[in-house]
Design a protein around this motif. Structure first.
Motif, PDB file in Angstrom:
ATOM      1  N   LYS A  77     140.295  91.391  98.926  1.00 17.42           N
ATOM      2  CA  LYS A  77     140.112  92.735  99.219  1.00 17.42           C
ATOM      3  C   LYS A  77     140.753  93.495  98.204  1.00 17.42           C
ATOM      4  O   LYS A  77     140.436  94.802  97.946  1.00 17.42           O
ATOM      5  N   LYS A  80     138.947  94.429  95.081  1.00 12.93           N
ATOM      6  CA  LYS A  80     137.844  95.142  95.358  1.00 12.93           C
ATOM      7  C   LYS A  80     138.478  96.796  95.482  1.00 12.93           C
ATOM      8  O   LYS A  80     137.673  97.553  95.716  1.00 12.93           O
ATOM      9  N   LYS A  81     139.688  96.732  95.574  1.00  9.38           N
ATOM     10  CA  LYS A  81     140.679  97.964  95.817  1.00  9.38           C
ATOM     11  C   LYS A  81     140.273  98.276  97.335  1.00  9.38           C
ATOM     12  O   LYS A  81     139.953  99.658  97.570  1.00  9.38           O
ATOM     13  N   VAL A  82     140.168  97.728  98.364  1.00 11.33           N
ATOM     14  CA  VAL A  82     140.019  98.150  99.511  1.00 11.33           C
ATOM     15  C   VAL A  82     141.434  98.861 100.074  1.00 11.33           C
ATOM     16  O   VAL A  82     142.529  97.932  99.995  1.00 11.33           O
ATOM     17  N   GLU A  83     141.195  99.899 100.644  1.00 12.85           N
ATOM     18  CA  GLU A  83     142.389 100.584 101.381  1.00 12.85           C
ATOM     19  C   GLU A  83     143.124  99.706 102.307  1.00 12.85           C
ATOM     20  O   GLU A  83     142.626  98.896 103.026  1.00 12.85           O
ATOM     21  N   SER A  85     144.782  96.805 101.722  1.00 15.56           N
ATOM     22  CA  SER A  85     144.924  95.497 101.241  1.00 15.56           C
ATOM     23  C   SER A  85     146.434  95.078 100.857  1.00 15.56           C
ATOM     24  O   SER A  85     146.838  93.900 100.962  1.00 15.56           O
ATOM     25  N   GLU A 164     142.128  91.470 111.013  1.00 14.63           N
ATOM     26  CA  GLU A 164     141.664  92.938 111.268  1.00 14.63           C
ATOM     27  C   GLU A 164     142.986  93.626 111.871  1.00 14.63           C
ATOM     28  O   GLU A 164     143.018  94.867 111.472  1.00 14.63           O
ATOM     29  N   HIS A 167     145.140  94.300 108.793  1.00 14.85           N
ATOM     30  CA  HIS A 167     144.475  95.268 107.936  1.00 14.85           C
ATOM     31  C   HIS A 167     144.791  96.673 108.240  1.00 14.85           C
ATOM     32  O   HIS A 167     144.851  97.594 107.654  1.00 14.85           O
ATOM     33  N   ILE A 171     146.493  99.697 106.477  1.00 12.50           N
ATOM     34  CA  ILE A 171     145.994 101.058 106.202  1.00 12.50           C
ATOM     35  C   ILE A 171     146.890 102.242 106.672  1.00 12.50           C
ATOM     36  O   ILE A 171     147.132 102.993 105.912  1.00 12.50           O
ATOM     37  N   ASN A 174     149.648 102.312 104.505  1.00  9.42           N
ATOM     38  CA  ASN A 174     149.366 102.955 102.928  1.00  9.42           C
ATOM     39  C   ASN A 174     149.070 104.490 103.137  1.00  9.42           C
ATOM     40  O   ASN A 174     149.410 105.257 102.261  1.00  9.42           O
TER      41      ASN A 174
END
Length: 178
Positions: A77, A80-83, A85, A164, A167, A171, A174
């Motif tokens: 993740k 893919k620069k998923v917030e 991660s 989940e 993550h 988030i 972040n």
């Protein structure tokens, strides 16, 4: 030998930090909740009690999820620069400390607070309804049963949905960084 001494020093440092964090948070939360609850009527006091129990369960779930989550899923993740991660990876890499803060520090503080709040509520109920017996024993048992069964249920959720959960926490962390 030097690496072992460094690990012992790091562990001792964490124990002292954990003690300090717990002590300060306990004072603050105890003061705010008990003074706040003692000035409230019965229904808002009960709502605060339920919130404190729920908060302890949520943080226990986070603590368990971090210890069982798979770091490798978050590396994919992160590429893919998923917030969230990268924050999730940091949580997992620090799983023992995160679990200690979430499950032990916050979870145990919530347990102690819920006991203190339930005692205040018992006094309110006994006074308000002029009860001839001490309802504290029943209320204390109810709070304990709700907390333990909630945490047992939460551990199952954390084990099944660790990725989940971690993550979502990543988030949130972040967003706080921004």
């Amino acid at each position: 030998m030097k690496k072992e001494n460094k690990n012992e020093h790091s562990n001792m440092k964490w124990v002292i930090q954990s003690f300090t964090i717990t002590f300060i948070l306990s004072i603050v939360f105890s003061y705010v909740s008990t003074n706040g609850v003692s000035n409230l009527s019965l229904f808002p006091a009960i709502l605060i009690l339920v919130f404190v129990i729920f908060l302890g369960i949520i943080f226990d779930i986070i603590g368990v999820a971090v210890t069982v989550a798979n770091e490798h899923e978050f590396h994919a993740k992160a590429t893919k620069k998923v917030e969230g991660s990268k924050d999730s990876i940091r949580l997992i890499k620090n799983a023992p400390k995160v679990a200690n803060i979430c499950a032990d520090v916050i979870g145990d503080i919530c347990g102690v607070l819920s006991g203190a709040i339930s005692a205040l509520i018992a006094i309110k109920i006994s006074t308000q309804f002029k009860m001839p017996f001490d309802i504290q024993f029943v209320l204390s048992a109810l709070v304990s049963a709700l907390t333990v069964s909630g945490k047992a249920f939460g551990k199952d959720i954390a084990n099944k949905n660790s990725t989940e959960i971690v993550h979502k926490v990543g988030i949130v962390l972040n967003k706080f960084k921004k």
